[in-house]
Design a protein around this motif. Structure first.
Motif, PDB file in Angstrom:
ATOM      1  N   GLN A  66      -9.302   1.091   1.803  1.00  0.00           N
ATOM      2  CA  GLN A  66      -9.464   1.440   0.402  1.00  0.00           C
ATOM      3  C   GLN A  66     -10.927   1.305   0.009  1.00  0.00           C
ATOM      4  O   GLN A  66     -11.526   0.238   0.122  1.00  0.00           O
ATOM      5  N   LYS A  97     -13.346   7.423  -4.942  1.00  0.00           N
ATOM      6  CA  LYS A  97     -12.635   8.499  -4.294  1.00  0.00           C
ATOM      7  C   LYS A  97     -13.564   9.313  -3.385  1.00  0.00           C
ATOM      8  O   LYS A  97     -13.181   9.775  -2.319  1.00  0.00           O
ATOM      9  N   ASN A 124      -8.271   6.775  -3.273  1.00  0.00           N
ATOM     10  CA  ASN A 124      -9.437   6.113  -2.675  1.00  0.00           C
ATOM     11  C   ASN A 124      -9.157   5.606  -1.268  1.00  0.00           C
ATOM     12  O   ASN A 124      -9.949   4.882  -0.702  1.00  0.00           O
ATOM     13  N   ILE A 125      -7.993   5.943  -0.754  1.00  0.00           N
ATOM     14  CA  ILE A 125      -7.615   5.368   0.531  1.00  0.00           C
ATOM     15  C   ILE A 125      -7.772   6.390   1.656  1.00  0.00           C
ATOM     16  O   ILE A 125      -7.366   7.539   1.529  1.00  0.00           O
ATOM     17  N   ILE A 161      -4.269  -0.896  -6.421  1.00  0.00           N
ATOM     18  CA  ILE A 161      -4.453   0.106  -5.378  1.00  0.00           C
ATOM     19  C   ILE A 161      -4.584   1.495  -5.985  1.00  0.00           C
ATOM     20  O   ILE A 161      -3.746   1.941  -6.761  1.00  0.00           O
ATOM     21  N   GLU A 162      -5.685   2.164  -5.640  1.00  0.00           N
ATOM     22  CA  GLU A 162      -5.897   3.546  -6.068  1.00  0.00           C
ATOM     23  C   GLU A 162      -5.673   4.427  -4.844  1.00  0.00           C
ATOM     24  O   GLU A 162      -6.469   4.416  -3.904  1.00  0.00           O
ATOM     25  N   PHE A 184       0.806  -1.218   0.000  1.00  0.00           N
ATOM     26  CA  PHE A 184       0.000   0.000   0.000  1.00  0.00           C
ATOM     27  C   PHE A 184       0.844   1.275   0.000  1.00  0.00           C
ATOM     28  O   PHE A 184       0.323   2.354   0.193  1.00  0.00           O
ATOM     29  N   TYR A 209      -4.741   9.833   2.206  1.00  0.00           N
ATOM     30  CA  TYR A 209      -3.450   9.174   1.995  1.00  0.00           C
ATOM     31  C   TYR A 209      -2.264  10.133   2.139  1.00  0.00           C
ATOM     32  O   TYR A 209      -1.191   9.740   2.555  1.00  0.00           O
TER      33      TYR A 209
END
Lengths: 612, 721
Positions: free
Chosen positions: B592, B596, B549-550, B545-546, B97, B636
């Motif tokens: 996640q 978004k 979006n975390i 992994i975006e 991540f 993030y």
């Protein structure tokens, strides 16, 4: 005491017992007896770095400086104890009989080995290279420490480890609650099950069955064996049920022993009920289990067992530079250090009720006030007084490893004996009412700081140097930063002379680090006037305005204290002061009331500036 | 295999049969051994007994001279580092991540905090006459020792307990490390030290007279001091008279002096002088004061002598000019002497400078972190971005090959390794079985590259056992793996060494300067450009992994498990909304979402619930997450900020606290408008209603439901406003 009668003594400094993992268990018994027999216990720690050393720090202002009050010194010691590691603890139980000191010095080698695979006692630790180098020069054996050091857990860590790593035990966590209907039903069910199972065994005990019948019975009754004894497992799903089962089993019969079995996560899984064949058998079973528990405890506590022994014995603890030593002992062996000094002293008092700091004792003894360390104090005493103290170290058992160096605790014992003898003689010479027993010096710590302008040479004559103790109020100290990094102290002084009339009288300037200087005003003046002038912008001269427009910044002692309390240790002092000042600007409206107290604290607090 | 011959040298336990053959050849005080028939090596103890030279303070400078020649002649140099630790806290470990900038911050943190304990260097030279490589492994112990006159070189460093235990398991000698480890200065530190030295000297020169007069104030009147000063005055007077009277007579007849303080005339820079021995600093101050007050032609001088001791002298000068020239000479001497000290303080970095200036091909195994260490210890502070770092490394070391990348990306080697682990020792055992073990009967007819270990004859105390996880031996293994891999690529060694020119060999172009930033990054980085691209061979553990979006959450109750998070959040945002919940440690998680917007939504909602103390805040499904009142949440970017923070706290929540974070929820600017437009409780209420409804009714399309949730919120907002 028996050892004393034996009288087989070696001269001081020859036989310090070296304890590591391999011989720890056997030494434990002996030290318990030695502590019990002694009057005092000298304690000294060897660590991988500290806040008082004059070695190079990334941030030099983290060292204990002459501008530090006891409070800020504590905070710096706290930081050191949190980051550095304990490598050796020297412990020396000793007794004073007239001019004879009988001492049993031990050196415990420690390493925070992760015995439980839980990341305890410490994930990582800091080392100061210069500190390690000087330890190496003294002959410190790092390999012994790291390969064979005893591990340990602090009390807090042990509690946490127990929670997640529970072992079978005889003592469940008890909680008293009123029996609910469900509880009584559960109890009844357990009662009948255990009764039934036990009866089956009772019946069978007369005639020796065939093995086939026995195993059949085992299958039918769901019984297992605990060693040679029959037992059965009762599944449970909560602490409450564990307690209920324990209560029920105890009521049924005397020959049943319940044992708590946790699952891998430490949650209750089952209670195993073991059937003892007789009263003697039950006692044997209980001692067997207890022995297992003790072994596990020792594995968990490791070296802390020794500290627990000393704590339990209630003996007076003697040490040098106590603030440093005991912040380490507290952090590593008790639990995280509290936020303030008074809290720390309270917490420490619960562990050791009487601690005498030799630093403090030296400060009391006029001429020894300036002794920088133990050896200079010992040296001074040797030259100026005749103190016939004889140190006797009874010979240790043959197979123990002893070594001549690393006799710190022994030196503490000998210095203490000399000082107490000095105090006694001086007391007998003066009037009786001045006589203070040595215990009155207990529990007052005196931090040892380094001077800002370090001088390279070792000076054994420093003890009797001339200047009088200069004490300065914290409110006549100003922190100054935001100047160019190439500026020298003399230039800074010149600058100050020009900007404010306050500086027309005597004052002192020293650099704390590359970015920040401390200004000490003459004793009569307070920084408040100057700080007010800067704050209001009503400048006495245009020069002042100019310098402050150039980025020069000032703050009083409060700001420094706040930096330490907030733990803004990462960075130059100037940066940390900036953060604190920015915050103060934010809170200025909300915290008018609190300032009164602060002032009171300030005027009470005096710092020793004899090194400046 | 009982040895037929008794041998004294420790390394001779190795490969006796081969040794007997080689012995005949080694006439020139040099032993050479073929490693291809190690009789003792078994599965566990690869290469036990191989000689790796141990380099410490005592033999460093002589080894360095040899190494200069060896590096120049070599075809490539393999290196390996042993560190005192890798991660300063569990949450600083490398995760999938981690975005590449976060990963770099973690590498940077590791390289800055931990020390290098051992540095293995192994030169490989192709010997055409023997048809084999000649390897020369060295094992440097390096320790950041404080050197005089060089400030700030030796700061505290961190040790990771498990790493230290690991080193201990492989018999690392900590006493040698601390007592005899070679110190070093980075290029930046050296430059700074020289700069400081020069400016200090300049300052000194221009302000000598002023400074020294001010520094020593008039001593406070004390009888003993007065007596001492007076005695000194008389004594210096006598001595001066003596010097003037009998310039050729060297000793002074001081009748009343005790032998301890007797003045002995020596010559300092061709001038008569007196050594001041056995005075305390207080007395020296008094002497200085006396000299200044009463003698114009006597000068107190402090020079640094042998082994860092300082020598105090009183020198007689004929005239003012003579005095000035004396002072100048002393200053110059001091400057020169300190420059020499700085040069010697550079210590181990001379080896790095050598590797860098020779522009040899450097071979490492999984060596990204190694180069971060090399950069921070020997070049200068690590730059703030990955690109700058890679370019800087490339500038200093233009040709680097990572054997880990080599093994993983070449199909031939992949085939040979089949499913084995890609660790160095496993690669070594597969690719170089002849060196690894003695089994002569290995049926395969593949041609193995022969590697011969060269060691010169010197004191046996310098030898390390040569075992796995010892930097020198690991470097040797790395080099062997590389040599064998080259053979598989079809690179011809049988020709002249000069023509080989490995860095420019076409067959290696796909591998040169390509490194893995970390073992689980799933990417490779090209040092020449600083560009990172994904590595096709890597199998990801988590779905794609975006990072926007975390959401990051920390400080929650210790009872909460990742499963609980998923449950809570699914209740609010719908079952498909949460893709994964990843634990950084037991105090922090990364969540996640599949969109978004949910991150912003979650943050606003959390903030709203915390501001409200009505029943909603208790009943809401998120209340479980907020339990305890210390739950923080952010996006993030905050994770990156916290990773970049200097402090090293064990737990993520503690670290965040140490950073002085004041807010509890960080709502992204430009996200959902807040505060002024609608009241927070309204959203919370809405969410509560929605989630209750959702629990009752069946949800078919979760994402559709999500849209609805948002719409609901917005409509309700509009209605209110």
């Amino acid at each position: 005491m028996a050892a004393m009668a034996g009288g087989k003594a070696r001269s001081c400094g020859t036989a310090v017992r070296q304890v590591s993992k391999s011989n720890f268990a056997s030494v434990l018994k002996q030290i318990r007896a030695d502590v019990e027999a002694a009057d005092f216990v000298a304690v000294y720690t060897r660590v991988t770095g500290d806040s008082s050393s004059s070695s190079s720090h990334r941030w030099p202002w983290r060292r204990i400086l002459p501008i530090d009050t006891l409070e800020t010194s504590y905070l710096k010691c706290k930081l050191a104890a949190e980051s550095f590691e304990l490598f050796q603890v020297a412990i020396c139980p000793f007794s004073i009989h007239g001019s004879k000191v009988i001492a049993f010095p031990y050196n415990f080698h420690l390493f925070p080995r992760d015995e439980l695979q839980m990341g305890l006692p410490s994930y990582s630790f800091s080392c100061q290279p210069s500190f390690l180098s000087s330890m190496a020069r003294e002959g410190f054996d790092f390999n012994t420490c790291i390969y064979d050091g005893i591990s340990y857990l602090s009390r807090v860590q042990e509690a946490r480890a127990r929670e997640s790593n529970r072992r079978p035990s005889l003592h469940p966590i008890s909680s008293s609650r009123i029996l609910s209907v469900a509880d009584s039903i559960f109890k009844e069910r357990i009662k009948s099950r255990v009764h039934h199972w036990r009866k089956a065994y009772e019946g069978s005990s007369q005639d020796s069955d065939l093995s086939l019948v026995q195993s059949l019975r085992k299958l039918l009754l769901g019984g297992e064996a605990y060693g040679s004894r029959p037992c059965m497992s009762l599944d449970v799903c909560s602490e409450r049920q564990v307690q209920l089962v324990f209560e029920t089993v105890e009521q049924i019969s005397d020959d049943l022993v319940p044992i708590f079995i946790p699952d891998s996560g430490g949650q209750p899984k089952a209670v195993r009920v073991v059937l003892a064949s007789s009263q003697e058998d039950k006692t044997a079973l209980l001692t067997e289990i207890e022995k297992l528990e003790n072994e596990q405890n020792l594995k968990l506590r490791g070296f802390r067992e020794v500290i627990d022994i000393i704590s339990k014995s209630q003996k007076t603890i003697i040490s040098h530079d106590c603030l440093r030593n005991f912040t380490f002992i507290h952090e590593k062996l008790i639990g995280s250090l509290p936020a303030t000094l008074p809290e720390f002293m309270c917490s420490l008092k619960l562990l050791f009720s009487n601690v005498i700091d030799l630093n403090n004792l030296l400060k009391v003894m006029g001429p020894l006030r300036k002794a920088k360390n133990m050896s200079s104090a010992l040296h001074y005493i040797k030259r100026h007084f005749f103190l016939p103290i004889e140190i006797e170290v009874p010979e240790s058992p043959e197979d123990w490893i002893t070594r001549s160096h690393g006799n710190y605790a022994l030196r503490i014992a000998s210095l203490f004996a000399k000082l107490s003898m000095l105090l006694k003689t001086s007391a007998s010479q003066t009037a009786l009412e001045h006589c203070t027993p040595i215990e009155d010096y207990a529990n007052v710590f005196h931090p040892s700081s380094i001077s800002l302008n370090e001088q390279g040479d070792d000076d054994d004559d420093a003890v009797c140097s001339t200047d009088a103790n200069k004490r300065v109020k914290t409110d006549s100290i100003i922190f100054l930063w935001g100047f160019s990094s190439t500026i020298s102290v003399a230039e800074l002084k010149q600058l100050l002379l020009q900007i404010h009339p306050l500086f027309s009288e005597e004052f002192d300037v020293q650099l704390v680090d590359k970015t920040c200087a401390v200004v000490v005003l003459g004793s009569l003046h307070s920084s408040e006037a100057f700080l007010e002038a800067v704050r209001s912008g009503k400048t006495a001269s245009s020069k002042l305005g100019e310098s402050f427009a150039d980025g020069l910044k000032v703050a009083g002692y409060d700001a420094y204290k706040n930096v330490c309390m907030l733990g803004l240790w990462e960075g130059n002092l100037a940066d940390s002061l900036d953060i604190v000042m920015a915050e103060q600007m934010e809170n200025i409206s909300s915290s008018h009331g609190a300032n009164v107290n602060e002032k009171y604290w300030n005027s009470e607090m005096m710092i020793d500036l004899n090194h400046l | 295999m009982t040895p037929a011959v008794e041998m004294n040298n420790p390394w001779l336990v190795f490969g006796l049969r081969a040794f007997a053959q080689t012995l005949n050849r080694s006439h020139y005080g040099r032993f050479r051994r073929f490693l291809c028939s190690n009789a003792r090596a078994t599965a566990g103890g690869a290469g036990n007994g191989m000689a790796v030279k141990k380099v410490t303070l005592s033999n460093f400078w002589s080894v360095l001279e040899d190494l200069r020649i060896r590096v120049r002649q070599s075809d490539f140099v393999a290196i390996d580092l042993e560190m005192t630790g890798v991660t300063s806290a569990p949450w600083r470990d490398f995760f999938e991540f981690d975005r590449s900038d976060v990963r770099y911050l973690k590498v940077k943190d590791s390289a800055e905090k931990f020390a290098v304990a051992q540095f293995g260097v192994c030169t490989f030279r192709w010997d055409a006459t023997q048809c084999s490589f000649v390897a020369h492994p060295l094992n440097f112990y390096i320790f950041p020792r404080q050197e005089p006159f060089v400030e700030g070189a030796a700061y505290e460093f961190l040790c990771q307990t498990t790493s230290i235990s690991f080193l201990a398991k492989y018999q690392f000698d900590f006493n040698a490390y601390i007592r005899e480890g070679m110190s070093y200065l980075s290029k930046a530190q050296e430059a700074e030290a020289l700069q400081n030295l020069r400016s200090a000297c300049e300052n000194d020169l221009c302000s000598t007279s002023y400074n020294s007069y001010e520094r020593v104030e008039i001593p406070t009147v004390r009888t003993s001091d007065l007596l001492f000063s007076e005695r000194m005055k008389i004594r210096f007077h006598e001595w001066r008279e003596g010097v003037l009277k009998y310039p050729e007579d060297c000793t002074l007849e001081g009748q009343s002096c005790s032998p301890k303080t007797q003045f002995q005339t020596v010559f300092f820079k061709l001038r008569p002088a007196v050594m001041l021995n056995g005075f305390t600093s207080h007395k020296l101050k008094l002497i200085q004061w006396v000299l200044r007050k009463h003698f114009n032609d006597l000068r107190y001088i402090c020079v640094s002598g042998e082994n860092n001791s300082s020598q105090k002298l009183v020198v007689y000068t004929d005239s003012k000019e003579d005095m000035a020239s004396l002072m100048k000479e002393v200053k110059e001497d001091q400057l020169k002497c300190r420059e020499v000290k700085i040069h010697s303080a550079v210590g181990f970095r001379h080896v790095i400078d050598l590797l860098s200036s020779e522009e040899k091909l450097i071979i490492g195994h999984n060596c990204f972190l190694d180069f971060a260490h090399i950069h921070s210890k020997f070049i200068g502070q690590l730059p703030s971005s990955m690109e700058e770092f890679t370019l800087s490394v490339n500038k200093n070391f233009p040709h680097i090959i990572d054997t880990k990348h080599l093994i993983c990306s070449n199909h031939v080697i992949q085939y040979l390794m089949s499913k084995r682990s890609k660790s160095l020792s496993s690669a070594f055992s597969v690719l170089c079985p002849k060196i690894y073990s003695a089994s002569q009967n290995s049926a395969s007819s593949r041609s193995y590259v022969k590697v011969e270990v060269q060691a010169d004859e010197s004191g046996s105390s310098y030898w390390n056992s040569g075992a796995k996880h010892e930097a020198g031996y690991d470097a040797f293994m790395t080099g062997c793996v590389f040599a064998q891999a080259c053979a598989h690529f079809g690179i011809e060694f049988e020709q002249d060494s000069l023509a080989m020119d490995l860095p420019r060999n076409e067959k290696l172009q796909n591998y040169i300067n390509i490194l893995y930033p970390s073992w689980n990054s799933g990417t490779v980085i090209d040092l020449r450009t600083g560009a990172e691209r994904s590595d096709s061979g890597y199998k990801r553990k988590y779905p794609r992994i975006e990072f926007p979006n975390i959401a990051l959450v920390w400080g929650f109750s210790s009872k909460l498990k990742p499963k609980d998070f998923e449950e809570c959040l699914c209740k609010v945002f719908g079952s498909a909304a949460v893709i994964s919940v990843f634990c950084l440690d037991r105090t922090a998680v990364l969540i996640q979402f599949n969109k978004k917007e949910f991150v912003d939504h979650f943050l606003v909602l959390k903030d709203a619930l915390e501001r409200d103390d009505g029943p909603i805040s208790v009943l809401h499904p998120l209340a479980k997450v907020l339990d305890g009142g210390n739950t923080y949440a952010a996006d993030y970017e905050t994770y990156k900020e916290i990773c970049g923070c200097l402090a090293s706290k064990l737990m993520f929540a503690e670290q965040a606290e140490a950073m002085g974070i004041k807010w509890k929820t960080k709502i992204r600017t430009g996200s959902v408008e807040k505060g002024e437009i609608y009241s927070y409780t309204d959203i919370a209420e809405n969410h509560l209603n929605i989630s209750l409804i959702r629990q009752q009714s069946e949800i078919k399309d979760a994402s559709g439901e999500q849209e609805q949730t948002r719409e609901d919120v917005l409509t309700s907002c509009m209605l209110r406003s």
